[in-house]
Scaffold this motif. Structure first.
Motif, PDB file in Angstrom:
ATOM      1  N   TRP A 146      -4.498   6.647  -2.340  1.00 19.73           N
ATOM      2  CA  TRP A 146      -3.849   5.746  -1.792  1.00 19.73           C
ATOM      3  C   TRP A 146      -3.906   4.338  -3.177  1.00 19.73           C
ATOM      4  O   TRP A 146      -4.812   4.416  -3.917  1.00 19.73           O
ATOM      5  CB  TRP A 146      -4.502   5.021  -0.432  1.00 19.73           C
ATOM      6  CG  TRP A 146      -3.934   6.015   0.629  1.00 19.73           C
ATOM      7  CD1 TRP A 146      -4.765   6.921   1.037  1.00 19.73           C
ATOM      8  CD2 TRP A 146      -2.953   5.843   1.499  1.00 19.73           C
ATOM      9  NE1 TRP A 146      -4.271   7.493   1.982  1.00 19.73           N
ATOM     10  CE2 TRP A 146      -2.895   6.775   2.407  1.00 19.73           C
ATOM     11  CE3 TRP A 146      -1.789   4.886   1.441  1.00 19.73           C
ATOM     12  CZ2 TRP A 146      -2.016   7.058   3.294  1.00 19.73           C
ATOM     13  CZ3 TRP A 146      -0.849   5.053   2.423  1.00 19.73           C
ATOM     14  CH2 TRP A 146      -1.042   5.998   3.417  1.00 19.73           C
TER      15      TRP A 146
ATOM     16  N   ARG B 237       1.164   5.511  -0.624  1.00 11.42           N
ATOM     17  CA  ARG B 237       0.406   6.925  -0.793  1.00 11.42           C
ATOM     18  C   ARG B 237       0.846   7.530  -1.896  1.00 11.42           C
ATOM     19  O   ARG B 237       1.991   7.937  -2.031  1.00 11.42           O
ATOM     20  CB  ARG B 237       0.569   7.712   0.382  1.00 11.42           C
ATOM     21  CG  ARG B 237      -0.338   8.951   0.561  1.00 11.42           C
ATOM     22  CD  ARG B 237      -0.591   9.769   1.432  1.00 11.42           C
ATOM     23  NE  ARG B 237      -1.521  10.579   1.628  1.00 11.42           N
ATOM     24  CZ  ARG B 237      -1.759  11.456   2.675  1.00 11.42           C
ATOM     25  NH1 ARG B 237      -1.035  11.378   3.683  1.00 11.42           N
ATOM     26  NH2 ARG B 237      -2.915  12.365   2.403  1.00 11.42           N
TER      27      ARG B 237
ATOM     28  N   GLN C 127      -5.964   5.142   3.356  1.00 10.98           N
ATOM     29  CA  GLN C 127      -4.962   3.689   3.354  1.00 10.98           C
ATOM     30  C   GLN C 127      -5.870   2.516   3.746  1.00 10.98           C
ATOM     31  O   GLN C 127      -5.591   1.600   3.291  1.00 10.98           O
ATOM     32  CB  GLN C 127      -3.916   4.054   4.524  1.00 10.98           C
ATOM     33  CG  GLN C 127      -3.065   2.790   4.660  1.00 10.98           C
ATOM     34  CD  GLN C 127      -1.951   3.135   5.868  1.00 10.98           C
ATOM     35  OE1 GLN C 127      -2.289   3.956   6.663  1.00 10.98           O
ATOM     36  NE2 GLN C 127      -0.858   2.448   5.483  1.00 10.98           N
TER      37      GLN C 127
ATOM     38  N   VAL D  13       0.902  -1.315  -0.072  1.00 12.27           N
ATOM     39  CA  VAL D  13      -0.043   0.120  -0.089  1.00 12.27           C
ATOM     40  C   VAL D  13       0.896   1.113   0.129  1.00 12.27           C
ATOM     41  O   VAL D  13       1.908   1.352   1.011  1.00 12.27           O
ATOM     42  CB  VAL D  13      -0.867   0.202   1.197  1.00 12.27           C
ATOM     43  CG1 VAL D  13      -1.954   1.282   1.209  1.00 12.27           C
ATOM     44  CG2 VAL D  13      -1.789  -1.164   1.154  1.00 12.27           C
TER      45      VAL D  13
END
Length: 78
Positions: A18, A9, A43, A7
């Protein structure tokens, strides 16, 4: 095969969203994952979507199916 969720940003061009992808943990180049989603507002949203897809991909790999990478799947559908 060891699949992993990543993950990240995105902060390019003022976009604060995200991105999440699923790839082989042994792949040194994360440029063509098996699955991805972008444009998530949080997120948690990106992680939730990836974790929902992870069991499906794991089951395919366990059954011996050859997982297709995103670029490969796009070539087939064109």
């Amino acid at each position: 095969m060891n699949l992993r969720v990543r993950v990240v940003r995105c902060m390019c061009a003022g976009d604060r969203s995200w991105y999440a992808d699923i790839d082989d943990a042994e792949d040194p180049q994360p440029d063509d994952p098996y699955w991805f989603v972008d444009g998530c507002r949080t997120q948690a949203e990106a992680l939730e979507l990836a974790c929902a897809r992870l069991p499906e991909l794991s089951a395919e790999a366990y059954r011996g199916s050859s997982l297709k990478r995103v670029q490969e799947a796009n070539l087939v559908s064109v």
